[in-house]
Design an enzyme around this catalytic site. Structure first.
Site: not given
Ligand code: DOR
Length: 407
Positions: A61, A95, A153, A180, A278
């Site tokens: 992730h 994304n 996500d 997500h 993440d």
């Molecule tokens: O904090 C986050 N940032 N959560 C997400 O689900 C997306 C991510 C981002 O792309 O910055």
């Protein structure tokens, strides 16, 4: 390429039931011998006494921001960060700008990675076109192009009908969905769909006690449901975060100490089978906003090992074995890909970790282009000191050796 001999480390791979001091020989891109190996010729040797020798770590992730936001991170810089953190493989979220919702965009990532990535890169594709939550993308074409999972996500797929259609389509081409998580209602809904359609669902960045409970219940019923937690949700909590500091603003937000305890317990119990960072790079401008307007997200590739080693394992909260599985065989199982392992014939992906290395997190030293790190200034114990991808040493003692080692 010379053979690589890693000598005298603690070989540790719980999925293969390996825990012994010994040597590891990699020839070409595969492991050739595990145990006691004598030097035979011109091998490159790494002395690993006092170090853990682990299967190459995987982070499924990660946001690499290319194409579209290369000022935040590129495939090159993000994978250098991965190599610095001990990760031999990352799966990257779709994304980007534009979102990765076509086969051509999946191929583009693989092409860039083949030229510039320091570690293996597996692209995820979007669940819905433009991540708009309305029309399901062409999973067959995306899968054929190399997408390893689908994810919107950043957003949950709000429409249950669209999600049902997505899950049915994913099942037809055997594409994992890594969704997500946005609260217990959505987890409950997607567990229901997984039961109805008899397909798998993996929940990203689980953060609430109720979500852990729902996933545990589904697993007890024999459903193919899995959960993932981030190092920040496992180690930080809302009560302890400095107020108004945008480097602690993340989506989902940091939760209560009670939720954090439930998450740790879920990890210890195997309900949470994946730790993933993440890693979400943002620019200084994005974060230098009033708290509520600052972009959510924190980077994590270069701190995951130190945080989980220092904060979870050493404190006795979670067993070493659990954490290693959650960064190796656990994520491989979710994506349905070959798991890195310390056994003859396995891929030559290895991480060396110094469990006694004391260091202070200084984001200015990061390989990542971004600095939005909630652990800045924190003293950690435990650090990745070498990353090997397909038999090639891509990081040794903070130095990134070579690029273009992609999948
Ligand atoms: O904090 C986050 N940032 N959560 C997400 O689900 C997306 C991510 C981002 O792309 O910055």
């Amino acid at each position: 390429m010379k053979a690589l001999l890693i000598k005298g480390g603690r070989l540790f791979d719980p999925a293969s039931r390996v825990d012994a001091v010994g040597d590891l020989l990699i020839q070409g891109d595969r492991i050739a011998a595990v145990g006691s190996v004598e030097r035979v010729g011109e091998e490159q040797v790494i002395e690993a006494a006092g170090l853990f020798v682990l299967p190459g770590l995987m982070d499924i992730h990660v946001h690499l921001r290319e194409p579209g936001q290369e000022h935040k991170e590129t495939i090159a810089s993000g994978t250098r960060a991965a190599a610095a953190g001990g990760f031999a493989l990352v799966a990257c979220e779709p994304n980007t700008s534009p979102p990765r919702d076509t086969a051509a965009r999946v191929r583009e990532v693989l092409e860039i990675a083949a030229r510039r990535a320091a570690v293996r890169v597996l692209p995820k594709c979007a669940i819905t076109r433009g991540q708009q939550g309305e029309k399901v993308t062409d999973f067959a074409a995306l899968r054929a192009a190399g997408a390893v999972a689908a994810s919107d996500d950043g957003f949950a797929v709000a429409d249950a009908g669209v999600m049902r259609e997505a899950m049915a389509a994913a099942k037809r081409v055997r594409l994992p969905l890594t969704v997500h998580v946005d609260g217990p209602e959505m987890v409950e809904r997607d567990i229901g769909l997984a039961a109805e359609l008899d397909w798998r669902v993996h929940f990203s960045h689980v953060s609430l006690a109720e979500e852990v409970e729902l996933i545990a219940g589904a697993r007890d019923r024999g459903l193919r449901v899995s959960g993932e937690a981030t190092p920040h949700h496992l180690s930080l909590c809302a009560e302890e975060a400095p107020e108004g500091d945008a480097n602690f603003r993340v989506n989902p937000p940091l939760r209560s100490a009670r939720d954090r305890a439930a998450l740790r317990q879920g990890l210890a119990d195997g309900v949470i089978s994946v730790i993933a960072s993440d890693h979400a790079p943002h620019s200084a401008e994005d974060k230098a906003q009033p708290y509520d307007q600052a972009r959510p997200g924190v980077i994590g590739l270069e701190t995951t090992v130190g945080v989980i080693w220092g904060e979870l394992i050493r404190s006795g909260l979670v067993a070493l074995e659990t954490v290693v599985k959650a960064t190796t065989s656990g994520p491989a199982e979710v994506l349905g890909i070959e798991a890195p392992a310390l056994r003859e014939g396995a891929m030559g992906d290895v991480a060396l970790v110094d469990p006694e290395c004391d260091w202070v997190v200084d984001p200015e030293q990061f390989q990542s282009k971004a600095r939005n790190c909630p652990f800045a200034g924190r003293k950690l114990r435990g650090k990745a000191v070498a990353t090997i991808v397909g038999g090639r040493v891509v990081m040794r003692e903070d130095e990134i050796m070579e690029l273009g080692a992609a999948a």
